[in-house]
Design a protein around this motif. Sequence first.
Motif, mmCIF file in Angstrom:
data_model
loop_
_atom_site.group_PDB
_atom_site.id
_atom_site.type_symbol
_atom_site.label_atom_id
_atom_site.label_comp_id
_atom_site.label_asym_id
_atom_site.label_seq_id
_atom_site.Cartn_x
_atom_site.Cartn_y
_atom_site.Cartn_z
ATOM 1 N N LEU A 155 0.823 -1.207 0.000
ATOM 2 C CA LEU A 155 0.000 0.000 0.000
ATOM 3 C C LEU A 155 0.859 1.260 0.000
ATOM 4 O O LEU A 155 0.540 2.250 -0.672
ATOM 5 N N ARG A 156 1.962 1.227 0.720
ATOM 6 C CA ARG A 156 2.864 2.384 0.728
ATOM 7 C C ARG A 156 3.587 2.535 -0.610
ATOM 8 O O ARG A 156 3.857 3.647 -1.046
ATOM 9 N N ALA A 157 3.881 1.406 -1.270
ATOM 10 C CA ALA A 157 4.472 1.478 -2.613
ATOM 11 C C ALA A 157 3.500 2.187 -3.561
ATOM 12 O O ALA A 157 3.903 3.003 -4.387
ATOM 13 N N ALA A 158 2.203 1.889 -3.425
ATOM 14 C CA ALA A 158 1.190 2.561 -4.253
ATOM 15 C C ALA A 158 1.177 4.060 -3.966
ATOM 16 O O ALA A 158 1.078 4.881 -4.891
ATOM 17 N N ALA A 159 1.300 4.432 -2.699
ATOM 18 C CA ALA A 159 1.322 5.851 -2.332
ATOM 19 C C ALA A 159 2.575 6.535 -2.886
ATOM 20 O O ALA A 159 2.503 7.672 -3.372
ATOM 21 N N ILE A 160 3.719 5.856 -2.817
ATOM 22 C CA ILE A 160 4.962 6.406 -3.363
ATOM 23 C C ILE A 160 4.825 6.643 -4.868
ATOM 24 O O ILE A 160 5.317 7.621 -5.406
ATOM 25 N N ALA A 161 4.094 5.745 -5.537
ATOM 26 C CA ALA A 161 3.869 5.870 -6.978
ATOM 27 C C ALA A 161 2.803 6.919 -7.299
ATOM 28 O O ALA A 161 2.494 7.149 -8.464
ATOM 29 N N LYS A 162 2.248 7.532 -6.257
ATOM 30 C CA LYS A 162 1.197 8.544 -6.405
ATOM 31 C C LYS A 162 -0.007 7.994 -7.170
ATOM 32 O O LYS A 162 -0.583 8.647 -8.034
ATOM 33 N N GLY A 163 -0.376 6.768 -6.800
ATOM 34 C CA GLY A 163 -1.536 6.127 -7.397
ATOM 35 C C GLY A 163 -2.445 5.556 -6.323
ATOM 36 O O GLY A 163 -2.191 5.714 -5.133
ATOM 37 N N ARG A 164 -3.496 4.882 -6.766
ATOM 38 C CA ARG A 164 -4.466 4.278 -5.864
ATOM 39 C C ARG A 164 -4.509 2.775 -6.102
ATOM 40 O O ARG A 164 -4.537 2.326 -7.253
ATOM 41 N N PRO A 165 -4.568 2.000 -5.019
ATOM 42 C CA PRO A 165 -4.687 0.545 -5.191
ATOM 43 C C PRO A 165 -6.030 0.199 -5.825
ATOM 44 O O PRO A 165 -7.060 0.723 -5.402
#
Length: 187
Positions: A155-165
């Motif tokens: 989930l934090r990787a998704a946030a780092i990518a500035k996207g949504r799961p």
Amino acid sequence: MDDRAIQRLEDGSGSMFHRTFTVRIEGSRMTPEALMNTLSRDFNRAAPFGAAVFHKTAGKAPQACAGDEYRVQMPGPWDGPVRVVHCDAVSVRLATLRGHLEAGQIEFRAAETDGLLCFQVEAWARAGDRLADLLYSRLRIAKEIQLNMWVHFCLRAAAIAKGRPRGGVSIVTRCVPHEVFAGVPNR
């Protein structure tokens, strides 16, 4: 590299668990290479705060490179030494070292799938010894800690990518009982 320090699957105890944690990220403009470059420079950016801290103990480059070593500090007696055994533009694989709670490997990777950025954590592991097998397989304490850690990492990787799961984090677990784990003794 001195491979004698690596704690291989066959060095462990009990059943082997193959677990895959996958998050499909929508709305990100980051490439798989950019996401892995960011994560491999600082795993702590995605590690759940207070649950795991990656300390680089060998290696000079800021980015993870083959041969680098880390101590993953976790609450309780869970600290685990690991070594980078493979890395490329879209993946980093770590192997456990002697003294780790587990025996096996874990890989972080990113790809583009169906137009979405996809981040995945895949682990192949057995308990490092009989006590760890009790905590992991029987009491399920370590297994739950690991599950929560890697879900939050995704989930934090998704946030780092500035996207949504999209659809949360998918988790697939396969257990290979020690009786069937070919050629591996249950110690």
